[in-house]
Design a protein around this motif. Structure first.
Motif, PDB file in Angstrom:
ATOM      1  N   PHE A 182      35.698  46.207 -19.341  1.00 23.49           N
ATOM      2  CA  PHE A 182      35.500  44.970 -20.021  1.00 23.49           C
ATOM      3  C   PHE A 182      35.199  43.734 -19.385  1.00 23.49           C
ATOM      4  O   PHE A 182      34.262  42.969 -19.298  1.00 23.49           O
ATOM      5  CB  PHE A 182      36.533  44.587 -21.148  1.00 23.49           C
ATOM      6  CG  PHE A 182      36.567  43.394 -21.890  1.00 23.49           C
ATOM      7  CD1 PHE A 182      35.551  43.291 -22.824  1.00 23.49           C
ATOM      8  CD2 PHE A 182      37.466  42.420 -21.843  1.00 23.49           C
ATOM      9  CE1 PHE A 182      35.548  42.067 -23.488  1.00 23.49           C
ATOM     10  CE2 PHE A 182      37.264  41.107 -22.598  1.00 23.49           C
ATOM     11  CZ  PHE A 182      36.544  41.056 -23.444  1.00 23.49           C
ATOM     12  N   THR A 183      36.050  43.758 -18.139  1.00 19.52           N
ATOM     13  CA  THR A 183      36.008  42.439 -17.417  1.00 19.52           C
ATOM     14  C   THR A 183      35.279  42.716 -15.964  1.00 19.52           C
ATOM     15  O   THR A 183      34.930  41.554 -15.460  1.00 19.52           O
ATOM     16  CB  THR A 183      37.345  42.035 -17.048  1.00 19.52           C
ATOM     17  OG1 THR A 183      37.854  43.048 -16.188  1.00 19.52           O
ATOM     18  CG2 THR A 183      38.255  41.828 -18.331  1.00 19.52           C
ATOM     19  N   ILE A 184      34.647  43.682 -15.536  1.00 18.50           N
ATOM     20  CA  ILE A 184      34.224  43.742 -14.301  1.00 18.50           C
ATOM     21  C   ILE A 184      32.786  43.592 -14.429  1.00 18.50           C
ATOM     22  O   ILE A 184      31.914  43.551 -13.625  1.00 18.50           O
ATOM     23  CB  ILE A 184      34.527  45.099 -13.609  1.00 18.50           C
ATOM     24  CG1 ILE A 184      34.383  45.040 -12.265  1.00 18.50           C
ATOM     25  CG2 ILE A 184      33.902  46.120 -14.071  1.00 18.50           C
ATOM     26  CD1 ILE A 184      34.674  46.136 -11.209  1.00 18.50           C
ATOM     27  N   GLY A 185      32.336  43.965 -15.725  1.00 20.56           N
ATOM     28  CA  GLY A 185      30.540  44.072 -15.843  1.00 20.56           C
ATOM     29  C   GLY A 185      30.029  42.858 -16.482  1.00 20.56           C
ATOM     30  O   GLY A 185      30.209  41.565 -15.668  1.00 20.56           O
ATOM     31  N   GLY A 186      28.858  42.599 -17.199  1.00 18.21           N
ATOM     32  CA  GLY A 186      28.178  41.541 -17.165  1.00 18.21           C
ATOM     33  C   GLY A 186      28.720  40.776 -18.455  1.00 18.21           C
ATOM     34  O   GLY A 186      29.961  40.465 -18.737  1.00 18.21           O
ATOM     35  N   ARG A 187      27.712  40.271 -19.388  1.00 17.77           N
ATOM     36  CA  ARG A 187      27.940  39.455 -20.419  1.00 17.77           C
ATOM     37  C   ARG A 187      28.333  40.018 -21.952  1.00 17.77           C
ATOM     38  O   ARG A 187      28.384  39.384 -22.999  1.00 17.77           O
ATOM     39  CB  ARG A 187      26.730  38.416 -20.608  1.00 17.77           C
ATOM     40  CG  ARG A 187      26.839  37.264 -19.308  1.00 17.77           C
ATOM     41  CD  ARG A 187      25.785  36.271 -19.411  1.00 17.77           C
ATOM     42  NE  ARG A 187      24.573  36.592 -19.725  1.00 17.77           N
ATOM     43  CZ  ARG A 187      23.921  36.641 -20.598  1.00 17.77           C
ATOM     44  NH1 ARG A 187      24.269  36.062 -21.907  1.00 17.77           N
ATOM     45  NH2 ARG A 187      22.696  37.073 -20.470  1.00 17.77           N
TER      46      ARG A 187
ATOM     47  N   ASP B 264      38.797  36.904 -23.596  1.00 17.47           N
ATOM     48  CA  ASP B 264      37.360  36.505 -23.372  1.00 17.47           C
ATOM     49  C   ASP B 264      37.138  35.278 -24.261  1.00 17.47           C
ATOM     50  O   ASP B 264      36.521  34.314 -23.761  1.00 17.47           O
ATOM     51  CB  ASP B 264      36.470  37.479 -23.804  1.00 17.47           C
ATOM     52  CG  ASP B 264      35.051  37.190 -23.774  1.00 17.47           C
ATOM     53  OD1 ASP B 264      34.575  36.633 -22.390  1.00 17.47           O
ATOM     54  OD2 ASP B 264      34.270  36.990 -24.635  1.00 17.47           O
ATOM     55  N   LYS B 265      37.572  35.223 -25.412  1.00 16.11           N
ATOM     56  CA  LYS B 265      37.537  33.943 -26.297  1.00 16.11           C
ATOM     57  C   LYS B 265      38.301  32.834 -25.735  1.00 16.11           C
ATOM     58  O   LYS B 265      37.495  31.624 -25.973  1.00 16.11           O
ATOM     59  CB  LYS B 265      38.214  34.266 -27.775  1.00 16.11           C
ATOM     60  CG  LYS B 265      37.982  33.176 -28.896  1.00 16.11           C
ATOM     61  CD  LYS B 265      38.305  33.607 -29.862  1.00 16.11           C
ATOM     62  CE  LYS B 265      38.184  32.540 -31.224  1.00 16.11           C
ATOM     63  NZ  LYS B 265      38.580  32.891 -32.545  1.00 16.11           N
TER      64      LYS B 265
END
Length: 935
Positions: free
Chosen positions: A760-765, A822-823
């Motif tokens: 969830f946190t290492i990739g893109g948007r 993320d929010k």
């Protein structure tokens, strides 16, 4: 009036369903029956065929030039330059592709006014209600010799509503046009005007106003028209007839040959002035000609300024004509609909191989074949009081996507096919004090749903990927109005609605779908081997054909215009981008993306699709699913890219499956994990990642078992599921009924949380989760099919697991807080992470993303008390998410008093400062810089 034998070529105009002209090289005559009333604009031409050919070539060149001029700032190899890539062959390929794309657009403009019209075929094709108490039907079947619409509304007669040579016929492009006139009820008189219009939607209960047409004309003449201005209204042919007579005399030429040479404009004008110099003044607008002295504008027609001002201030006389427009109530009283709502119908073709019946290609609601009965279309024209009224407006796309992928049919907990209404209303979720799936998605923290299997398909077990009818929602889930309600309810909750669209291939079925639609093998698809998918038994579109482009582009526009869809996930691009359908080994060499196996027509279609979609609908989202990482997927088309907003990292989920099934825990490579999750660094910013999706949890049974086993171990494994979810592997060990030891549950739960968090946190948007996996659904998805005796036991979701305390509630709490991360912290919308610590020996990964520090310890047994992790900013770092907390099913080894860490001035991992953290085995922590220390 005299007429010239050079006839125009007819096709339907999208605005008014009336025939309009296309110039052509050879004279043709189209015959129509007398009962058809067609409004046309008569135009006489004095140009001979050779001059007309030259004029066409000049028009083509001019439109081609206009395409070039409107694309200023275009660099066909711009994205290669930006990325610093040097590859002569691929750069040349991009330049040639750009040139061929310009030629394609210029060719499109010879048939369509603009690209918007190219994508608006649904406005005229299929069945459409016309205001003049009739239904117009149009379809494309160039291989047919005869066309008819048959259904229960006409006793399935192939002659009652028909089109053939000499009776409507078809144009040179193969489009058939049929008019079905409403039937006058017994005892009613026909309308006084053949162009009497009815308002079927607004003010539908308005009846006859009682005003006659003569009264309307008289009122308009008294109140609106200047004396003499209305003389041509009742007889619209009088004006062109008078004009023709003035030009050529009462016995003017009948053919082009008789017409002879026509003097130039200046000579004709001077002769006209001399002839009419003594005429009395007229109330017609006073025009004159001036010479500006420029070669390109020798004669400029101008009007008297006073008359022009008077004309501009005058509003159109629409108020008078609305007096004679009647409402739906008056129409139903007088006429019986040509095709009543809910009628069953098919299109009948006579072909060189004999007669056949097909479901119309542009039909919007289908009843698939069942119990040996052939499928048919259902005419969907509900009365206004039963038409869904939209309550919510579409929302703007967020900066990051948290997608909840759904399949409506399996969304229920009962062993059956769930409906749109079930999805919106009836899934019990007492844990959330809610009885709806959509609020569950919202409260779970996602901001978009992605629907798969929505477009009509014949066989349920194909999960919706063998599409038969591209403009229809699947009738097994409900009606078009039900689907509109689902989309509207999602928008009301602030959720985007994305549609999984399959334009990469089509079902090969002939009784439904497009295969051999008009009796020929090359109507929509390639012939020979190229027209069939290498392994899946599906048909491959002929993307170089303008009419196929017209169909596909209109299909995309239809789902947005009709159902307010917010975006598309383009399925399996590899199968359409390459003639080998993606079944080849890719090394990453750019030569593989521009060799003889690349389908350049398919690439141009994707560019056009993105260009048109983003122009017509600026907030639209397009996602590319391509395992080959085709260069420039998410680069602007003006810079040589394809124009997508996101691309899917398909290799991430395959990596997790491979590690869990084939590699012992202590042999996992941290370097491989990070490099795979980041994907291609040049495109990582626009990447959509997932730990698993439906590919990993559903068995695609649209292929043979032997082929399934072969593909499962091939390099193309990403497109065929292994049949197990990550939770099934980790939590149940393949047997969800067997009780698991606490040790196995702790391992499975810990790894699931870590896998999700780092993905969830290492990739893109963008991030995607499949329905149910947010709480670790323990069962795979298996659709009913012959091999399981058509069982629904695995074609549902076990929502009841959320009502019980235990590992599933724990996993759901963690997933919900991960979405909240993320929010609140805007993780996905920040720049790419700085991965500064990857230790394969200790099995520790650490990276920074904005003010957040992520630390993972994947070691199965080793824990670390004071592990040094480098940070850039000096200050205090606070734990805001910990996978080992007890409320997430962890052991709670790190206590709350250890959540706050102060940096040490010590260079670690190339950074100026560090913190010493406690890292229990198989845990992960997220730190936030809460206070900056100024030194």
């Amino acid at each position: 009036m005299a007429s010239i034998s050079l006839q125009p070529k007819f096709s339907l105009h999208p605005n008014n369903s009336i025939l309009h002209f296309h110039p052509q090289n050879k004279p043709q005559i189209i015959f129509f029956t007398r009962k058809v009333k067609i409004k046309t604009k008569t135009k006489c031409s004095s140009i001979d065929p050779q001059q007309q050919q030259q004029k066409q070539r000049e028009s083509f060149t001019r439109k081609k030039k206009s395409v070039i001029e409107t694309e200023k700032g275009v660099d066909p190899v711009g994205f290669l330059t930006k990325l610093g890539i040097t590859h002569k062959a691929f750069a040349q390929f991009l330049r040639e592709r750009y040139k061929s794309l310009k030629d394609l657009k210029a060719e499109i403009f010879t048939r369509h006014l603009n690209l918007q019209e190219m994508a608006s075929g649904f406005e005229i094709l299929g069945t459409h209600r016309h205001r003049e108490h009739r239904v117009d039907y149009m379809d494309w079947a160039p291989g047919a010799r005869y066309c008819a619409l048959v259904g229960d509304f006409n006793g399935w007669s192939p002659t009652t509503n028909a089109a053939r040579e000499g009776l409507y016929g078809h144009d040179d492009y193969g489009y058939w046009f049929i008019i079905l006139e409403d039937k006058l009820r017994e005892g009613e008189e026909p309308d006084e005007l053949y162009f009497q219009q009815y308002n079927y939607v607004d003010d539908y209960d308005k009846g006859d106003s009682g005003v006659t047409i003569d009264e309307v004309f008289q009122r308009a003449n008294d109140e609106y028209w200047e004396p003499g201005e209305d003389r041509f209204i009742k007889n619209r042919f009088e004006l062109p007839a008078k004009l023709y007579e003035r030009l050529f005399g009462p016995n003017g030429p009948q053919t082009i040959e008789e017409l002879g040479e026509i003097p130039d404009a200046e000579t004709r004008y001077k002769a006209h002035k001399e002839l009419h110099k003594d005429d009395p003044p007229s109330n017609l607008p006073p025009f004159d000609v001036i010479d500006n002295g420029k070669e390109y504008d020798i004669f400029n027609v101008v009007a008297d300024p006073a008359w022009q001002e008077k004309f501009r201030n005058k509003k159109p006389p629409l108020a008078y004509w609305t007096e004679i427009r009647k409402g739906r109530k008056a129409w139903l009283k007088k006429y019986s609909p040509a095709i009543p709502h809910g009628s069953k119908y098919r299109v009948y073709f006579n072909t060189p191989d004999g007669p056949l019946e097909r479901v119309p290609a542009w039909a919007t609601f289908i009843q698939p074949d069942a119990e040996g009965k052939q499928a048919y279309a259902i005419h969907w024209e509900p009365p206004p009081e039963y038409t869904y009224k939209w309550k919510h407006t579409a929302i703007k796309p967020p900066k990051s996507l948290r997608i909840y992928e759904c399949h409506v049919g399996i969304s229920g907990s009962e062993p059956k096919i769930s409906s749109f209404n079930d999805f919106t209303e009836k899934v019990p979720l007492q844990l959330l004090n809610s009885s709806y799936v959509l609020p569950h998605v919202k409260r779970a923290g996602y901001n978009a749903i992605q629907l798969i299997g929505i477009v009509e398909h014949k066989d349920y077990f194909t999960v919706g990927y063998r599409v038969t009818n591209f403009f229809a929602v699947s009738s097994r889930y409900g009606t078009p109005e039900d689907f509109k309600r689902l989309v509207d309810e999602a928008h009301g909750l602030g959720l985007l609605v994305l549609l999984d669209i399959v334009h990469s291939y089509s079902a090969a079925d002939e009784m439904v779908g497009l295969s051999r639609f008009d009796g020929s093998n090359d109507c929509y698809f390639h012939t020979g081997k190229r027209g069939h998918h290498k392994y899946w038994g599906t048909r491959m579109f002929k993307y170089g054909d303008l009419d196929v482009l017209h169909f596909l582009l209109s299909n995309l526009n239809w789902w947005i215009s009709e159902y307010k869809i917010d975006g598309f996930h383009f399925h399996s691009l590899a199968s359409m981008l390459y003639t080998h359908n993606g079944f080849a080994s890719f090394t990453g060499d750019l030569e593989e993306y521009c060799n003889q196996y690349v389908d350049n027509d398919a690439v141009k279609y994707l560019i056009l699709a993105n260009e048109i979609l983003h122009a017509l609908h600026p907030n639209i989202i397009t996602i590319a699913e391509d395992a080959t990482f085709y260069p420039g997927l998410c680069e602007p088309a003006s810079q040589g890219g394809l124009g997508f907003d996101y691309h899917v990292n398909l290799s991430a989920s395959e990596m997790w499956l491979s590690l869990l099934k084939n590699t012992p825990d202590h042999e996992w490579s941290m370097s491989k994990i990070t490099s795979t999750l980041l994907g291609n660094k040049n495109y990582a910013d626009k990447m959509l990642v997932y730990a698993e999706n439906h590919n990993q949890v559903a068995i695609f049974s649209c292929i043979s078992k032997a082929l399934f086993e072969w593909i499962k171990f091939s390099s193309y494994k990403y497109s065929i599921s292994g049949g197990q979810s990550l939770a099934e592997i980790l939590l149940t060990q393949g047997n969800d009924k067997a009780p698991q030891s606490n040790e196995l549950l702790l391992r499975g739960s810990s790894l699931l949380k870590m896998i999700k968090l780092i993905t969830f946190t290492i990739g893109g948007r963008g991030y995607l989760n499949f329905m149910g996996n947010e709480f670790g659904h323990p069962k795979r998805v298996e659709f009913p099919m012959p091999s399981n005796n058509f069982s629904f036991s695995l074609a549902n979701r076990c929502w009841d697991l959320l009502e019980k305390e235990g590992v599933y509630q724990d996993l759901f709490r963690f997933d919900k807080d991960m979405m909240k991360l993320d929010k609140n912290e805007k993780v996905l919308s920040r720049g790419l992470p700085n991965i500064h610590h990857v230790n394969d020996t200790n099995m520790v990964i650490s990276y920074l993303r904005g003010p957040l520090l992520f630390v993972f310890n994947f070691h199965p047994t080793d824990s670390y008390e004071r592990y040094c992790i480098g940070v850039d900013e000096a200050g205090e770092y606070q734990v805001i998410l910990n996978t080992d907390e007890r409320r997430y099913g962890g052991q709670g080894i790190v206590k709350e008093e250890q959540y706050l860490q102060r940096t040490i001035s010590k260079r670690v991992d190339g950074l100026r400062n560090c913190i010493e953290v406690s890292l229990p085995s198989r845990t992960a922590q997220v730190y936030k810089l809460s206070r900056i220390l100024r030194i």
